[in-house]
Motif scaffolding. Structure first.
Motif: not given
Length: 202
Positions: A44-49, A66-73, A101-108
């Motif tokens: 588990p991971v928490i990140c600020a907005s 491990d699989v990072l499971v991320v919850a933005p604030t 939350g969002g990700v980018r560079d999906t083709g890469l």
């Protein structure tokens, strides 16, 4: 001990049903590119907005597999993860990313082959503020599901499921039995029987 190869043979929906219809993460969390699949223990991971510093830190704190499971604030869209973090995660041998939350560079991301599941695709950039809140707690909550460190995370084209680490073996056994039963039903349907009769729905 359940192996990754055994887990990845089972659909996320089957594991959810076998776990008593529990553990389904929000349906908005989808593969970031076609064909992405993951299975492994949750980290588990928490990140600020709008800040992805804790994702960088987590890549080097988590263990291989491990699989990072991320919850933005909050739910404001940002592109928290992209090509560079995927390459870093591959180098570390991590098992994947699940982020509400969002990700980018999906083709890469697809070209790199690192499995990523997210609730959105967003080009909006992030910062890295050392003073921003966040961390790698023992658990995070995504939707209505509490994900604790070491829980089993499985993701495929249908979505992502979390299986409590104490229940992994029993859920795996029930899932294998369910798959065998469904195969029997499918063969019966192909032989001419109806779902009304097979499920006693008349």
């Amino acid at each position: 001990m359940t192996t990754k190869s055994e887990v990845t043979k089972l659909p996320s929906a089957t594991l959810h049903e076998a776990a008593g219809r529990t553990g389904a993460l929000p349906s908005r969390i989808r593969p970031a590119y076609p064909g992405a699949k993951l299975a492994g223990p949750a980290y588990p991971v928490i990140c600020a907005s709008g800040d992805n510093l804790w994702l960088h830190r987590a890549v080097y704190q988590a263990s291989p597999g491990d699989v990072l499971v991320v919850a933005p604030t909050d739910d404001v869209d940002y592109g928290y993860w992209g090509e560079i973090l995927s390459e870093a995660a591959i180098a570390r041998g991590l098992g994947g990313l699940v982020i509400d939350g969002g990700v980018r560079d999906t083709g890469l991301l697809a070209a790199a082959g690192f499995p990523v599941f997210s609730s959105s695709i967003c080009i909006r950039g992030t910062v890295k503020n050392p003073a921003a809140p966040g961390g790698t707690p023992s658990a995070v909550t995504l939707g209505e599901v509490r994900v604790s460190r070491g829980d089993l995370i499985v993701g495929d084209a249908d979505g992502v499921v979390c299986v409590d680490r104490e229940d992994i073996d029993s859920v795996m056994t029930a899932a294998v039995e369910r798959e065998a039963k469904e195969e029997h039903i499918i063969q019966a349907i192909r032989a001419g029987q109806s779902t009304l009769d097979l499920f006693g729905l008349r």
